[in-house]
Design an enzyme around this catalytic site. Structure first.
Site, short mmCIF file in Angstrom:
data_model
loop_
_atom_site.label_atom_id
_atom_site.label_comp_id
_atom_site.label_asym_id
_atom_site.label_seq_id
_atom_site.Cartn_x
_atom_site.Cartn_y
_atom_site.Cartn_z
N GLU A 6 0.86 -1.14 0.08
CA GLU A 6 0.01 0.00 0.07
C GLU A 6 0.71 1.20 -0.06
OE1 GLU A 6 -3.21 0.14 2.94
OE2 GLU A 6 -4.24 -1.75 2.03
N GLU B 293 -5.68 -8.55 0.04
CA GLU B 293 -6.53 -8.22 1.22
C GLU B 293 -8.07 -8.03 0.87
OE1 GLU B 293 -5.16 -5.10 3.67
OE2 GLU B 293 -3.16 -5.84 3.57
C1 GCO Z 1 -2.61 -2.62 5.11
C2 GCO Z 1 -4.02 -2.14 5.73
C3 GCO Z 1 -4.32 -3.38 6.57
C4 GCO Z 1 -5.48 -2.86 7.38
C5 GCO Z 1 -6.86 -2.93 6.61
C6 GCO Z 1 -8.04 -2.61 7.33
O1 GCO Z 1 -1.80 -2.10 5.58
O2 GCO Z 1 -2.54 -3.50 4.13
O3 GCO Z 1 -3.94 -0.87 6.05
O4 GCO Z 1 -3.25 -3.26 7.62
O5 GCO Z 1 -5.54 -3.48 8.73
O6 GCO Z 1 -6.53 -2.27 5.44
O7 GCO Z 1 -8.02 -1.42 7.58
#
Ligand code: GCO
Length: 457
Positions: free
Chosen positions: A172, A359
């Site tokens: 991200e 995710e």
């Molecule tokens: C990431 C995300 C996750 C969060 C999820 C829920 O870094 O990939 O931020 O760590 O926990 O997106 O908000």
């Protein structure tokens, strides 16, 4: 659950990988044990006011000590793969220089435990926990961090490349750049647009170099990619200004990362929009960034509906709530068809050789029923609706190879601390005792059958 959701004949490809995910700082705890150095998240969460309830990841889920039990639970859930991240300051407490063997040893134990349980490990090199010592030297705004990341990546490949065959570089980059350096909501908590843009460029560069390093050191079985949080963006109205705003938001959140990786350039419209805030780009950088990857990791949670809002200085827009839509506790709209939309678009516009959903998940208030079961029906509906959209995309030719539900257990949710639960496994915050939620049992059954089993059957 609604009757139309009870699809029973939907099959995914035989070798599709069903997994779940978590990250180092969010679950490990043991923040200062066995030689680990501080990360920017240690520093950020120890500063009062940054995280809800002033929660920290000092103990988190204590996964550092309970990893055996956790892998057993993953095996109980029939997970075929587990996506985790490696903590850079656990391996290199100063960010560079001396290696902390005890830190590497933890991941050796974890990887071996996973393999023994028949669960494929997918390792992420960077999921937000930069060594604080490197932040003190400017962090990701300093180009030297790119070189330090490359050195860290080689150490980690050397240690695990024989057994870990799925790798991702940066998780991200949009959130790291803008959440951490422009909105200031996440570590390191800065609020400067130019820094944020410079950080985004260095993260992409670090990604490209880490891909090249793995290829050079390479076990041929290793596949490597980057993980982007991608968001479909829709205009709030038919008006030209909102349409332009939506296109800008897309440039800012999606194309700013996709274009350099896949097309070898930053989007022209965004270079013009950012003007003199555009980061320093050296000759050769773009070529490095666009080094071919084996797959793209997609983190998908929601869409954004935006309207023009000129007083927002960086991007001139703001998201608006959608009437009648369902929202999670994070206040994210539940929008399963956005997953289909983004997958089809990737296939048509960027042609990644393969895609994993790295995710997808949701936080809803989890309440135990009178028998003590955590009856998280909304999470089951959420997952099922998203799996259906993924299936639709596969049928249309999207090279989707696997799906990682976020998250394997309730964990430290960054600036929300422990107040938001995403897990398939419930973690009691007092005792740290784990308990599989109904969604976990549903997912187990789903993986075993590789198709939807309506609960009513
Ligand atoms: C990431 C995300 C996750 C969060 C999820 C829920 O870094 O990939 O931020 O760590 O926990 O997106 O908000």
């Amino acid at each position: 659950m609604k009757a139309e959701r009870l699809v029973t004949s939907l099959r995914f490809p035989e070798d599709f990988l069903w997994g779940s995910a978590a990250s180092a700082y969010q679950i490990e705890g043991a923040h200062n044990e066995d030689g680990k150095g501080d990360s920017i998240w240690d520093q950020f969460s120890h500063t009062p006011g940054n995280v809800a309830n002033n929660d920290t990841g000092d103990v988190a889920c204590d996964h550092y000590h309970r990893y055996r039990e956790d892998v057993e639970l993953m095996a109980f859930l029939s997970l075929q793969a587990y996506r985790f991240s490696i903590s850079w300051p656990r391996v290199l407490p100063q960010g560079k220089g001396e290696v902390n063997q005890a830190g590497l040893d933890f991941y050796h134990r974890l990887v071996d435990e996973l393999l023994d349980a028949g669960i494929a490990p997918m390792a992420t090199l960077y999921m937000w926990d930069l060594p604080q010592t490197l932040q003190d030297e400017g962090g990701w705004a300093n180009r030297d961090t790119v070189k330090n990341f490359q050195d860290y990546a080689s150490i980690v490949y050397q240690a695990f490349g024989d057994r870990v065959h799925l790798w991702s570089t940066i998780n991200e980059p949009w959130v790291i750049s803008f959440g951490g350096h422009y909105y200031g909501l996440l570590a390191p908590g800065m609020k400067d647009a130019e820094t944020a843009l410079q950080v985004s460029h260095h993260l992409l560069l670090a990604h490209g170099q880490a891909v090249q390093t793995l290829r050079e050191m390479g076990d041929k079985r290793c596949k490597i990619g980057i993980v982007l949080n991608l968001t479909p963006i829709h205009p709030a109205s038919e008006g030209a200004e909102d349409h332009e705003a939506a296109s800008r938001a897309d440039g800012y959140m999606n194309r700013w990362f996709l274009d350099p990786i896949f097309a070898g350039n930053y989007p022209e419209d965004m270079l013009t929009w950012f003007g003199d805030k555009v980061p320093a780009i050296e000759p050769g950088d773009i070529e490095t960034i666009s080094t071919g990857i084996d797959y793209l990791g997609v983190n998908y949670y929601t869409r954004l509906v935006v309207e023009a809002f000129p007083s927002e200085t960086l991007i001139g827009l703001r998201p608006i709530p959608v009437e009648g839509s369902e929202y999670t506790e994070t206040n994210w709209e539940v929008f399963p068809q956005g997953l289909y939309e983004i997958l089809i678009r990737l296939m048509n516009e960027y042609q990644p050789p393969a895609i994993y959903i790295t995710e997808n998940g949701a936080n809803f208030p989890d309440e135990a029923d009178e028998t003590g079961q955590i009856n998280d029906v909304k999470r089951i509906e959420f997952l099922q609706d998203h799996f259906l959209q993924a299936h639709r995309a596969i049928e249309e030719g999207v090279p989707l190879l696997g799906y990682f539900v976020w998250s394997v257990m309730d964990l430290f949710e960054w600036d929300s601390g422990y107040s938001h639960r995403y897990g398939l496994i419930y973690v009691n915050r007092e005792t740290l005792e784990r308990k599989v939620k109904r969604s976990g049992l549903w997912y187990k059954q789903f993986i075993q059958q590789q198709m939807f089993m309506g609960e009513a059957q």
